[in-house]
Design a protein around this motif. Structure first.
Motif, PDB file in Angstrom:
ATOM      1  N   MET A  81      -8.837  31.003  10.775  1.00  0.00           N
ATOM      2  CA  MET A  81      -7.385  30.452  10.670  1.00  0.00           C
ATOM      3  C   MET A  81      -6.755  31.928  10.810  1.00  0.00           C
ATOM      4  O   MET A  81      -6.921  32.932  10.109  1.00  0.00           O
ATOM      5  CB  MET A  81      -7.182  29.900   9.551  1.00  0.00           C
ATOM      6  N   GLY A  82      -5.495  31.713  11.373  1.00  0.00           N
ATOM      7  CA  GLY A  82      -4.842  33.128  11.558  1.00  0.00           C
ATOM      8  C   GLY A  82      -3.378  32.491  12.303  1.00  0.00           C
ATOM      9  O   GLY A  82      -2.989  31.434  12.517  1.00  0.00           O
ATOM     10  N   ILE A  83      -2.490  33.355  12.433  1.00  0.00           N
ATOM     11  CA  ILE A  83      -0.995  33.165  12.995  1.00  0.00           C
ATOM     12  C   ILE A  83      -0.923  33.123  14.627  1.00  0.00           C
ATOM     13  O   ILE A  83      -1.810  33.748  15.190  1.00  0.00           O
ATOM     14  CB  ILE A  83      -0.298  34.318  12.412  1.00  0.00           C
ATOM     15  N   SER A  84       0.128  32.542  14.788  1.00  0.00           N
ATOM     16  CA  SER A  84       0.503  32.568  16.448  1.00  0.00           C
ATOM     17  C   SER A  84       0.449  34.097  17.035  1.00  0.00           C
ATOM     18  O   SER A  84       0.923  34.981  16.433  1.00  0.00           O
ATOM     19  CB  SER A  84       2.001  32.277  16.753  1.00  0.00           C
ATOM     20  N   GLY A  85      -0.288  34.309  18.083  1.00  0.00           N
ATOM     21  CA  GLY A  85      -0.414  35.408  18.683  1.00  0.00           C
ATOM     22  C   GLY A  85      -1.345  36.524  17.939  1.00  0.00           C
ATOM     23  O   GLY A  85      -1.452  37.729  18.098  1.00  0.00           O
ATOM     24  N   GLY A  86      -1.987  36.073  17.074  1.00  0.00           N
ATOM     25  CA  GLY A  86      -2.999  36.895  15.943  1.00  0.00           C
ATOM     26  C   GLY A  86      -4.225  37.089  16.628  1.00  0.00           C
ATOM     27  O   GLY A  86      -4.523  36.319  17.873  1.00  0.00           O
ATOM     28  N   HIS A  87      -5.230  37.428  16.012  1.00  0.00           N
ATOM     29  CA  HIS A  87      -6.550  37.658  16.610  1.00  0.00           C
ATOM     30  C   HIS A  87      -7.454  36.527  16.824  1.00  0.00           C
ATOM     31  O   HIS A  87      -8.064  36.602  17.790  1.00  0.00           O
ATOM     32  CB  HIS A  87      -7.445  38.677  15.612  1.00  0.00           C
ATOM     33  N   SER A  88      -7.154  35.351  16.104  1.00  0.00           N
ATOM     34  CA  SER A  88      -7.735  34.195  16.659  1.00  0.00           C
ATOM     35  C   SER A  88      -7.010  33.162  17.683  1.00  0.00           C
ATOM     36  O   SER A  88      -7.588  32.101  17.885  1.00  0.00           O
ATOM     37  CB  SER A  88      -8.551  33.365  15.604  1.00  0.00           C
ATOM     38  N   ASP A  89      -5.809  33.624  17.978  1.00  0.00           N
ATOM     39  CA  ASP A  89      -4.976  32.858  18.662  1.00  0.00           C
ATOM     40  C   ASP A  89      -5.675  33.196  20.259  1.00  0.00           C
ATOM     41  O   ASP A  89      -4.795  33.886  20.827  1.00  0.00           O
ATOM     42  CB  ASP A  89      -3.662  33.073  18.563  1.00  0.00           C
ATOM     43  N   ASN A  90      -6.542  32.268  20.622  1.00  0.00           N
ATOM     44  CA  ASN A  90      -6.898  32.398  22.071  1.00  0.00           C
ATOM     45  C   ASN A  90      -6.278  32.193  22.933  1.00  0.00           C
ATOM     46  O   ASN A  90      -6.380  32.725  24.314  1.00  0.00           O
ATOM     47  CB  ASN A  90      -8.074  31.519  22.222  1.00  0.00           C
ATOM     48  N   SER A  95      -6.403  40.133  10.033  1.00  0.00           N
ATOM     49  CA  SER A  95      -5.829  41.435  10.751  1.00  0.00           C
ATOM     50  C   SER A  95      -6.006  41.314  12.051  1.00  0.00           C
ATOM     51  O   SER A  95      -6.624  40.397  12.564  1.00  0.00           O
ATOM     52  CB  SER A  95      -6.425  42.801  10.109  1.00  0.00           C
ATOM     53  N   GLY A  96      -5.140  41.996  13.036  1.00  0.00           N
ATOM     54  CA  GLY A  96      -5.440  42.322  14.489  1.00  0.00           C
ATOM     55  C   GLY A  96      -6.764  42.623  14.752  1.00  0.00           C
ATOM     56  O   GLY A  96      -7.813  43.132  13.971  1.00  0.00           O
ATOM     57  N   GLY A  97      -7.154  42.849  16.058  1.00  0.00           N
ATOM     58  CA  GLY A  97      -8.461  43.076  16.434  1.00  0.00           C
ATOM     59  C   GLY A  97      -8.545  44.196  17.617  1.00  0.00           C
ATOM     60  O   GLY A  97      -7.512  44.667  17.996  1.00  0.00           O
ATOM     61  N   PHE A  98      -9.796  44.484  18.119  1.00  0.00           N
ATOM     62  CA  PHE A  98      -9.880  45.269  19.282  1.00  0.00           C
ATOM     63  C   PHE A  98      -9.840  44.572  20.306  1.00  0.00           C
ATOM     64  O   PHE A  98      -9.372  45.128  21.443  1.00  0.00           O
ATOM     65  CB  PHE A  98     -11.212  46.164  18.980  1.00  0.00           C
ATOM     66  N   ALA A  99     -10.434  43.516  20.438  1.00  0.00           N
ATOM     67  CA  ALA A  99     -10.665  42.586  21.733  1.00  0.00           C
ATOM     68  C   ALA A  99      -9.363  41.651  22.120  1.00  0.00           C
ATOM     69  O   ALA A  99      -8.982  41.371  23.401  1.00  0.00           O
ATOM     70  CB  ALA A  99     -11.695  41.657  21.631  1.00  0.00           C
ATOM     71  N   SER A 100      -8.532  41.410  20.884  1.00  0.00           N
ATOM     72  CA  SER A 100      -7.181  40.610  21.153  1.00  0.00           C
ATOM     73  C   SER A 100      -6.108  41.444  21.813  1.00  0.00           C
ATOM     74  O   SER A 100      -5.819  42.768  21.628  1.00  0.00           O
ATOM     75  CB  SER A 100      -6.757  39.970  20.261  1.00  0.00           C
ATOM     76  N   PRO A 101      -5.244  40.795  23.118  1.00  0.00           N
ATOM     77  CA  PRO A 101      -4.541  41.713  23.976  1.00  0.00           C
ATOM     78  C   PRO A 101      -3.358  42.400  23.174  1.00  0.00           C
ATOM     79  O   PRO A 101      -3.019  43.546  23.382  1.00  0.00           O
ATOM     80  CB  PRO A 101      -4.242  40.902  25.028  1.00  0.00           C
ATOM     81  N   ASN A 102      -2.611  41.550  22.382  1.00  0.00           N
ATOM     82  CA  ASN A 102      -1.394  41.948  21.966  1.00  0.00           C
ATOM     83  C   ASN A 102      -1.085  42.678  20.596  1.00  0.00           C
ATOM     84  O   ASN A 102      -0.194  42.617  20.159  1.00  0.00           O
ATOM     85  CB  ASN A 102      -0.168  40.864  22.350  1.00  0.00           C
ATOM     86  N   ASP A 103      -2.286  42.841  19.747  1.00  0.00           N
ATOM     87  CA  ASP A 103      -2.169  43.278  18.574  1.00  0.00           C
ATOM     88  C   ASP A 103      -2.744  44.575  18.222  1.00  0.00           C
ATOM     89  O   ASP A 103      -3.501  45.093  19.118  1.00  0.00           O
ATOM     90  CB  ASP A 103      -2.529  42.044  17.680  1.00  0.00           C
ATOM     91  N   ASP A 104      -2.555  45.092  17.054  1.00  0.00           N
ATOM     92  CA  ASP A 104      -3.503  46.091  16.741  1.00  0.00           C
ATOM     93  C   ASP A 104      -4.389  45.924  15.479  1.00  0.00           C
ATOM     94  O   ASP A 104      -4.080  45.018  14.596  1.00  0.00           O
ATOM     95  CB  ASP A 104      -2.306  47.147  16.191  1.00  0.00           C
TER      96      ASP A 104
END
Ligand SMILES: [Zn+2]
Length: 420
Positions: free
Chosen positions: A140-149, A197-206
Protein backbone atom coordinates in the motif's frame (compact mmCIF):
# COMPACT_ATOMS: atom_id res chain seq x y z
CA UNK A 1 0.58 -43.92 7.39
CA UNK A 2 3.15 -43.29 4.65
CA UNK A 3 6.78 -43.68 5.81
CA UNK A 4 9.87 -42.51 3.92
CA UNK A 5 13.49 -43.17 4.84
CA UNK A 6 16.01 -40.73 3.31
CA UNK A 7 19.75 -41.46 3.18
CA UNK A 8 21.73 -38.21 2.96
CA UNK A 9 25.20 -37.62 1.54
CA UNK A 10 26.23 -34.34 3.13
CA UNK A 11 23.63 -32.79 5.43
CA UNK A 12 22.83 -29.20 6.54
CA UNK A 13 20.01 -28.92 9.08
CA UNK A 14 19.36 -25.17 8.50
CA UNK A 15 20.53 -24.21 11.99
CA UNK A 16 24.13 -25.23 12.67
CA UNK A 17 26.63 -24.02 10.05
CA UNK A 18 28.26 -27.43 9.51
CA UNK A 19 27.87 -30.16 6.92
CA UNK A 20 27.36 -33.53 8.59
CA UNK A 21 27.68 -36.95 6.94
CA UNK A 22 25.88 -40.30 7.30
CA UNK A 23 22.63 -38.64 8.44
CA UNK A 24 19.31 -40.39 7.82
CA UNK A 25 15.82 -38.88 7.97
CA UNK A 26 12.48 -40.56 8.65
CA UNK A 27 9.38 -38.81 7.29
CA UNK A 28 5.86 -39.87 8.28
CA UNK A 29 3.21 -38.40 5.99
CA UNK A 30 4.06 -34.67 5.86
CA UNK A 31 6.21 -34.47 9.03
CA UNK A 32 9.89 -35.17 9.79
CA UNK A 33 9.97 -37.66 12.68
CA UNK A 34 13.62 -38.67 13.12
CA UNK A 35 16.98 -37.19 12.07
CA UNK A 36 20.45 -38.54 12.89
CA UNK A 37 23.43 -40.77 12.21
CA UNK A 38 21.93 -43.69 14.16
CA UNK A 39 18.42 -43.54 12.66
CA UNK A 40 17.49 -46.85 10.99
CA UNK A 41 14.97 -47.60 8.25
CA UNK A 42 11.51 -48.34 9.70
CA UNK A 43 9.70 -51.42 8.48
CA UNK A 44 7.71 -50.86 5.34
CA UNK A 45 9.26 -47.47 4.60
CA UNK A 46 9.99 -46.27 1.08
CA UNK A 47 13.75 -45.64 0.74
CA UNK A 48 15.06 -42.54 -1.05
CA UNK A 49 18.81 -42.64 -1.60
CA UNK A 50 20.32 -39.14 -1.69
CA UNK A 51 23.78 -40.36 -0.58
CA UNK A 52 25.39 -38.70 -3.61
CA UNK A 53 23.89 -35.27 -2.79
CA UNK A 54 23.97 -32.49 -0.21
CA UNK A 55 20.66 -32.34 1.64
CA UNK A 56 19.26 -29.05 3.00
CA UNK A 57 15.90 -27.83 4.23
CA UNK A 58 13.63 -26.60 1.42
CA UNK A 59 14.85 -23.07 0.71
CA UNK A 60 12.80 -19.90 1.30
CA UNK A 61 12.86 -16.65 -0.71
CA UNK A 62 11.55 -13.84 1.51
CA UNK A 63 10.98 -11.17 -1.15
CA UNK A 64 9.17 -11.92 -4.41
CA UNK A 65 6.39 -10.36 -6.48
CA UNK A 66 5.60 -13.21 -8.93
CA UNK A 67 2.87 -11.59 -11.04
CA UNK A 68 5.20 -10.99 -13.96
CA UNK A 69 5.99 -13.75 -16.45
CA UNK A 70 9.25 -12.49 -17.96
CA UNK A 71 11.68 -9.96 -16.52
CA UNK A 72 12.29 -8.50 -19.99
CA UNK A 73 8.61 -7.82 -20.42
CA UNK A 74 7.98 -5.86 -17.22
CA UNK A 75 5.52 -3.44 -18.86
CA UNK A 76 3.20 -6.33 -19.73
CA UNK A 77 1.59 -5.62 -16.35
CA UNK A 78 -0.43 -2.88 -18.06
CA UNK A 79 -1.68 -5.19 -20.75
CA UNK A 80 -2.80 -8.34 -18.95
CA UNK A 81 -5.70 -9.14 -16.65
CA UNK A 82 -5.56 -9.88 -12.94
CA UNK A 83 -6.63 -13.42 -13.82
CA UNK A 84 -3.58 -13.83 -16.07
CA UNK A 85 -1.37 -12.38 -13.33
CA UNK A 86 -2.77 -14.97 -10.92
CA UNK A 87 -1.86 -17.70 -13.40
CA UNK A 88 1.63 -16.18 -13.59
CA UNK A 89 1.95 -16.38 -9.80
CA UNK A 90 1.10 -20.09 -9.87
CA UNK A 91 3.46 -20.73 -12.79
CA UNK A 92 6.36 -18.92 -11.09
CA UNK A 93 5.68 -20.81 -7.85
CA UNK A 94 5.74 -24.12 -9.76
CA UNK A 95 9.09 -23.24 -11.33
CA UNK A 96 10.51 -22.10 -7.96
CA UNK A 97 9.55 -25.42 -6.38
CA UNK A 98 11.47 -27.29 -9.08
CA UNK A 99 14.47 -25.11 -8.17
CA UNK A 100 14.43 -26.23 -4.53
CA UNK A 101 12.66 -23.19 -3.05
CA UNK A 102 9.70 -24.70 -1.21
CA UNK A 103 8.36 -21.45 0.32
CA UNK A 104 8.05 -17.97 -1.20
CA UNK A 105 7.10 -14.76 0.57
CA UNK A 106 4.89 -12.83 -1.84
CA UNK A 107 5.33 -9.20 -1.03
CA UNK A 108 2.63 -7.37 -2.99
CA UNK A 109 2.30 -6.73 -6.71
CA UNK A 110 0.25 -5.06 -9.40
CA UNK A 111 -2.98 -7.06 -9.06
CA UNK A 112 -5.96 -5.01 -8.02
CA UNK A 113 -7.58 -8.15 -6.63
CA UNK A 114 -6.60 -10.93 -4.22
CA UNK A 115 -5.41 -13.52 -6.74
CA UNK A 116 -2.29 -14.23 -4.67
CA UNK A 117 -4.51 -15.36 -1.78
CA UNK A 118 -6.39 -17.74 -4.10
CA UNK A 119 -3.08 -19.01 -5.48
CA UNK A 120 -1.77 -19.60 -1.95
CA UNK A 121 -4.92 -21.48 -0.93
CA UNK A 122 -5.03 -23.63 -4.07
CA UNK A 123 -1.36 -24.57 -3.61
CA UNK A 124 -1.99 -25.41 0.05
CA UNK A 125 -4.84 -27.67 -1.11
CA UNK A 126 -2.33 -29.41 -3.46
CA UNK A 127 -4.27 -28.32 -6.57
CA UNK A 128 -0.95 -27.14 -8.06
CA UNK A 129 2.54 -28.62 -7.61
CA UNK A 130 4.04 -25.32 -6.47
CA UNK A 131 5.94 -23.62 -3.65
CA UNK A 132 4.06 -22.63 -0.52
CA UNK A 133 3.15 -18.93 -0.56
CA UNK A 134 3.10 -16.53 2.38
CA UNK A 135 1.21 -13.51 1.12
CA UNK A 136 0.87 -9.77 1.53
CA UNK A 137 -1.47 -9.05 -1.41
CA UNK A 138 -0.54 -5.39 -1.99
CA UNK A 139 2.16 -2.89 -1.17
CA UNK A 140 0.00 0.00 0.00
CA UNK A 141 1.19 3.50 -0.83
CA UNK A 142 0.38 7.03 -1.91
CA UNK A 143 -0.67 8.55 -5.23
CA UNK A 144 2.40 8.78 -7.40
CA UNK A 145 4.39 6.64 -4.99
CA UNK A 146 6.52 3.56 -5.62
CA UNK A 147 3.57 1.15 -5.88
CA UNK A 148 1.34 3.47 -7.90
CA UNK A 149 1.74 1.71 -11.24
CA UNK A 150 -0.40 4.33 -12.93
CA UNK A 151 2.61 6.68 -12.61
CA UNK A 152 4.15 4.84 -15.53
CA UNK A 153 1.28 6.14 -17.66
CA UNK A 154 1.99 9.67 -16.46
CA UNK A 155 2.24 10.96 -20.01
CA UNK A 156 -1.43 10.13 -20.40
CA UNK A 157 -2.93 11.83 -17.35
CA UNK A 158 -6.50 10.79 -18.10
CA UNK A 159 -5.57 7.12 -18.32
CA UNK A 160 -3.30 7.36 -15.29
CA UNK A 161 -6.02 8.87 -13.13
CA UNK A 162 -8.55 6.25 -14.26
CA UNK A 163 -6.12 3.45 -13.39
CA UNK A 164 -5.13 4.95 -10.04
CA UNK A 165 -8.80 5.00 -9.03
CA UNK A 166 -8.95 1.28 -9.75
CA UNK A 167 -5.95 0.40 -7.57
CA UNK A 168 -7.60 -0.10 -4.19
CA UNK A 169 -4.30 0.01 -2.29
CA UNK A 170 -3.22 3.45 -3.59
CA UNK A 171 -4.57 6.46 -1.75
CA UNK A 172 -4.04 9.08 0.91
CA UNK A 173 -5.01 9.74 4.51
CA UNK A 174 -5.36 7.88 7.78
CA UNK A 175 -8.88 6.59 7.09
CA UNK A 176 -7.89 5.26 3.69
CA UNK A 177 -4.93 3.26 5.01
CA UNK A 178 -6.85 1.97 8.03
CA UNK A 179 -9.50 0.62 5.65
CA UNK A 180 -6.92 -0.95 3.33
CA UNK A 181 -5.17 -2.80 6.19
CA UNK A 182 -8.47 -4.18 7.46
CA UNK A 183 -9.44 -5.26 3.95
CA UNK A 184 -6.11 -7.00 3.38
CA UNK A 185 -6.62 -8.96 6.59
CA UNK A 186 -10.28 -9.61 5.77
CA UNK A 187 -9.29 -11.39 2.55
CA UNK A 188 -6.55 -13.43 4.16
CA UNK A 189 -3.27 -11.48 4.15
CA UNK A 190 -0.51 -13.22 6.12
CA UNK A 191 1.27 -9.90 6.75
CA UNK A 192 1.12 -6.22 5.71
CA UNK A 193 3.45 -4.38 3.33
CA UNK A 194 3.93 -0.61 3.10
CA UNK A 195 5.63 1.14 0.21
CA UNK A 196 7.08 3.70 2.58
CA UNK A 197 9.67 5.34 0.35
CA UNK A 198 10.33 6.04 -3.29
CA UNK A 199 12.29 3.63 -5.41
CA UNK A 200 14.82 3.24 -8.18
CA UNK A 201 12.46 1.83 -10.80
CA UNK A 202 9.53 4.25 -10.31
CA UNK A 203 9.71 7.28 -12.63
CA UNK A 204 8.83 10.37 -10.59
CA UNK A 205 10.17 9.77 -7.10
CA UNK A 206 13.47 9.41 -5.27
CA UNK A 207 14.56 6.44 -3.11
CA UNK A 208 14.88 8.80 -0.13
CA UNK A 209 11.40 10.37 -0.44
CA UNK A 210 9.28 9.67 2.63
CA UNK A 211 6.01 9.01 0.84
CA UNK A 212 3.60 8.60 3.76
CA UNK A 213 3.33 10.96 6.72
CA UNK A 214 3.84 9.80 10.31
CA UNK A 215 0.13 9.60 11.05
CA UNK A 216 -0.48 7.35 8.05
CA UNK A 217 2.49 5.10 8.86
CA UNK A 218 1.54 4.79 12.53
CA UNK A 219 -2.06 3.97 11.57
CA UNK A 220 -1.00 1.13 9.27
CA UNK A 221 1.35 -0.40 11.85
CA UNK A 222 -1.08 -0.09 14.77
CA UNK A 223 -4.12 -1.33 12.80
CA UNK A 224 -2.18 -4.39 11.59
CA UNK A 225 -0.78 -5.17 15.04
CA UNK A 226 -4.25 -5.01 16.58
CA UNK A 227 -5.22 -7.71 14.07
CA UNK A 228 -2.11 -9.75 14.95
CA UNK A 229 -0.39 -9.19 11.61
CA UNK A 230 3.23 -8.16 11.24
CA UNK A 231 4.23 -5.20 9.08
CA UNK A 232 7.18 -4.70 6.80
CA UNK A 233 8.09 -1.77 4.57
CA UNK A 234 9.91 -1.04 1.35
CA UNK A 235 12.54 1.44 2.57
CA UNK A 236 15.97 2.56 1.42
CA UNK A 237 17.11 5.45 3.60
CA UNK A 238 18.36 5.36 7.19
CA UNK A 239 16.08 8.20 8.23
CA UNK A 240 12.82 6.51 7.15
CA UNK A 241 13.92 3.13 8.48
CA UNK A 242 14.72 4.63 11.90
CA UNK A 243 11.38 6.44 11.99
CA UNK A 244 9.53 3.18 11.27
CA UNK A 245 11.55 1.25 13.87
CA UNK A 246 10.54 3.85 16.48
CA UNK A 247 6.90 3.26 15.44
CA UNK A 248 7.24 -0.48 16.07
CA UNK A 249 7.57 -1.91 12.55
CA UNK A 250 8.57 -5.58 12.36
CA UNK A 251 10.78 -5.58 9.28
CA UNK A 252 12.52 -3.57 6.58
CA UNK A 253 12.82 -4.61 2.91
CA UNK A 254 15.91 -3.58 0.90
CA UNK A 255 17.46 -1.05 3.35
CA UNK A 256 20.02 -0.39 0.63
CA UNK A 257 21.03 3.05 2.01
CA UNK A 258 20.93 2.40 5.77
CA UNK A 259 23.68 3.32 8.24
CA UNK A 260 25.31 1.89 11.37
CA UNK A 261 22.80 3.51 13.73
CA UNK A 262 19.89 1.91 11.83
CA UNK A 263 21.51 -1.52 12.14
CA UNK A 264 21.99 -1.05 15.88
CA UNK A 265 18.33 -0.02 16.26
CA UNK A 266 17.28 -3.12 14.31
CA UNK A 267 19.35 -5.33 16.62
CA UNK A 268 18.06 -3.59 19.77
CA UNK A 269 14.41 -3.77 18.67
CA UNK A 270 14.44 -7.22 17.05
CA UNK A 271 13.60 -5.79 13.61
CA UNK A 272 14.65 -7.91 10.63
CA UNK A 273 16.12 -6.84 7.28
CA UNK A 274 15.49 -8.57 3.94
CA UNK A 275 18.35 -6.99 2.04
CA UNK A 276 17.80 -8.06 -1.64
CA UNK A 277 21.37 -7.50 -2.90
CA UNK A 278 20.93 -8.94 -6.39
CA UNK A 279 18.91 -6.18 -8.16
CA UNK A 280 21.58 -3.59 -7.22
CA UNK A 281 24.50 -5.79 -8.14
CA UNK A 282 25.17 -4.05 -11.45
CA UNK A 283 25.23 -0.65 -9.76
CA UNK A 284 27.33 -1.62 -6.75
CA UNK A 285 29.93 -3.25 -8.98
CA UNK A 286 29.21 -0.82 -11.87
CA UNK A 287 28.64 -3.00 -14.90
CA UNK A 288 28.33 -0.15 -17.43
CA UNK A 289 27.09 -2.37 -20.25
CA UNK A 290 24.19 -3.81 -18.22
CA UNK A 291 23.41 -0.44 -16.64
CA UNK A 292 22.88 1.05 -20.09
CA UNK A 293 19.99 -1.36 -20.65
CA UNK A 294 18.02 0.18 -17.73
CA UNK A 295 15.56 3.08 -17.98
CA UNK A 296 17.08 6.60 -17.85
CA UNK A 297 15.57 7.37 -14.43
CA UNK A 298 16.85 4.06 -13.01
CA UNK A 299 20.36 4.82 -14.25
CA UNK A 300 20.24 8.38 -12.93
CA UNK A 301 19.17 7.31 -9.45
CA UNK A 302 21.68 4.48 -9.25
CA UNK A 303 24.53 6.84 -10.16
CA UNK A 304 23.30 9.45 -7.67
CA UNK A 305 23.33 6.96 -4.78
CA UNK A 306 26.25 4.78 -5.89
CA UNK A 307 28.64 5.67 -3.05
CA UNK A 308 25.91 5.25 -0.46
CA UNK A 309 24.75 1.95 -2.01
CA UNK A 310 28.30 0.62 -1.80
CA UNK A 311 28.85 1.78 1.79
CA UNK A 312 25.54 0.33 2.93
CA UNK A 313 26.21 -2.97 1.12
CA UNK A 314 29.53 -3.31 2.96
CA UNK A 315 27.86 -2.46 6.28
CA UNK A 316 25.09 -5.06 5.84
CA UNK A 317 27.62 -7.71 4.74
CA UNK A 318 29.62 -6.98 7.92
CA UNK A 319 26.43 -7.32 9.98
CA UNK A 320 25.63 -10.68 8.35
CA UNK A 321 29.15 -11.89 9.16
CA UNK A 322 28.90 -10.56 12.72
CA UNK A 323 25.66 -12.50 13.17
CA UNK A 324 23.75 -10.25 15.60
CA UNK A 325 21.30 -8.69 13.15
CA UNK A 326 18.47 -10.75 11.62
CA UNK A 327 19.07 -10.60 7.87
CA UNK A 328 16.90 -12.68 5.56
CA UNK A 329 17.47 -14.00 2.05
CA UNK A 330 15.26 -12.26 -0.52
CA UNK A 331 15.73 -11.67 -4.21
CA UNK A 332 13.12 -9.14 -5.44
CA UNK A 333 13.35 -10.88 -8.81
CA UNK A 334 11.22 -8.67 -11.02
CA UNK A 335 13.25 -7.04 -13.73
CA UNK A 336 16.68 -8.71 -13.61
CA UNK A 337 16.01 -12.45 -13.74
CA UNK A 338 12.91 -14.60 -13.94
CA UNK A 339 10.80 -14.54 -10.76
CA UNK A 340 11.61 -18.16 -9.92
CA UNK A 341 15.41 -17.85 -10.26
CA UNK A 342 15.94 -17.30 -6.56
CA UNK A 343 19.36 -18.94 -6.56
CA UNK A 344 21.04 -15.77 -7.92
CA UNK A 345 21.09 -14.15 -4.48
CA UNK A 346 23.22 -17.08 -3.23
CA UNK A 347 25.81 -16.20 -5.86
CA UNK A 348 25.75 -12.54 -4.78
CA UNK A 349 26.17 -13.27 -1.06
CA UNK A 350 29.02 -15.68 -1.84
CA UNK A 351 30.82 -13.07 -3.96
CA UNK A 352 30.61 -10.69 -0.97
CA UNK A 353 32.57 -13.24 1.07
CA UNK A 354 29.64 -14.61 3.07
CA UNK A 355 30.15 -18.35 3.72
CA UNK A 356 27.79 -20.77 1.97
CA UNK A 357 26.18 -22.15 5.11
CA UNK A 358 25.66 -18.65 6.57
CA UNK A 359 23.87 -17.78 3.30
CA UNK A 360 21.78 -20.96 3.40
CA UNK A 361 20.93 -20.40 7.06
CA UNK A 362 19.44 -17.04 5.98
CA UNK A 363 17.44 -18.84 3.26
CA UNK A 364 16.14 -21.45 5.73
CA UNK A 365 15.82 -20.99 9.51
CA UNK A 366 16.31 -17.19 9.52
CA UNK A 367 13.66 -16.71 6.83
CA UNK A 368 11.29 -19.11 8.59
CA UNK A 369 11.46 -16.77 11.59
CA UNK A 370 10.80 -13.72 9.41
CA UNK A 371 7.74 -15.48 7.95
CA UNK A 372 6.48 -16.34 11.44
CA UNK A 373 6.79 -20.05 10.62
CA UNK A 374 9.86 -21.00 12.68
CA UNK A 375 7.90 -23.76 14.40
CA UNK A 376 6.97 -25.36 11.05
CA UNK A 377 9.65 -24.89 8.37
CA UNK A 378 13.27 -23.77 7.82
CA UNK A 379 15.10 -26.68 9.43
CA UNK A 380 15.32 -30.45 9.26
CA UNK A 381 14.29 -31.47 12.77
CA UNK A 382 11.72 -33.85 14.26
CA UNK A 383 8.27 -32.24 14.23
CA UNK A 384 8.90 -29.89 11.29
CA UNK A 385 7.15 -30.09 7.93
CA UNK A 386 8.99 -32.40 5.52
CA UNK A 387 10.40 -29.71 3.19
CA UNK A 388 13.71 -31.04 1.89
CA UNK A 389 15.93 -30.14 -1.09
CA UNK A 390 19.15 -31.74 -2.34
CA UNK A 391 21.96 -30.67 -4.64
CA UNK A 392 24.74 -32.43 -6.53
CA UNK A 393 27.17 -29.50 -6.81
CA UNK A 394 29.67 -28.53 -4.09
CA UNK A 395 27.56 -26.27 -1.83
CA UNK A 396 30.53 -24.91 0.13
CA UNK A 397 32.90 -24.02 -2.71
CA UNK A 398 30.79 -23.63 -5.87
CA UNK A 399 29.11 -20.18 -5.75
CA UNK A 400 26.47 -21.30 -8.25
CA UNK A 401 25.83 -24.64 -6.54
CA UNK A 402 22.15 -24.06 -5.91
CA UNK A 403 21.41 -23.20 -9.54
CA UNK A 404 20.89 -26.93 -10.14
CA UNK A 405 18.48 -28.74 -7.86
CA UNK A 406 18.23 -32.53 -7.89
CA UNK A 407 15.58 -33.34 -5.32
CA UNK A 408 12.59 -31.52 -3.81
CA UNK A 409 10.11 -32.68 -1.19
CA UNK A 410 7.40 -30.39 0.19
CA UNK A 411 4.96 -31.47 2.89
CA UNK A 412 6.31 -35.01 2.51
CA UNK A 413 5.50 -35.18 -1.22
CA UNK A 414 8.36 -35.64 -3.72
CA UNK A 415 8.11 -33.09 -6.55
CA UNK A 416 11.52 -33.68 -8.13
CA UNK A 417 13.95 -36.58 -7.97
CA UNK A 418 16.82 -36.77 -10.43
CA UNK A 419 18.34 -39.73 -8.57
CA UNK A 420 15.79 -42.25 -9.82
ZN1 LIG B 1 10.19 -5.70 -4.07
Amino acid sequence: MRKIFIKCGKFFDGLEEVLRTNVNIVVEDDIIRKVGEDVVCPEGAEVIDLSGLTVTPGLIDAHLHLDNLHYWNFDSRFKISDEMKTLNIVHNAEMALQGGFTTLRYIGSSLRTYGAIDARNAINDHVFPASRLVVSPHGMGISGGHSDNSSNLGGNFYLSEALEGQLGYIGNGVDFFKTVVRKEVKYGADFIKIMASGGFASPNDDPCDCQLDDEELRTIIDTAHRLNKTVTAHVYSAEIAKNLIRMGIDGIEHGSLIDEETCQMMIDNGVYLVCTFQPYEEAVHMDEEKLKTKSPHFQRKLRKYLDQLRASRKLVVDKILEGKMTVGYGTDMVSVYECWESWHEFNTWRKEGIPALRTLRAATSVNAGILGLADQIGSIEPGKKADISAWHRDIENDIEAISECDFVMKDGIVYRNCCK
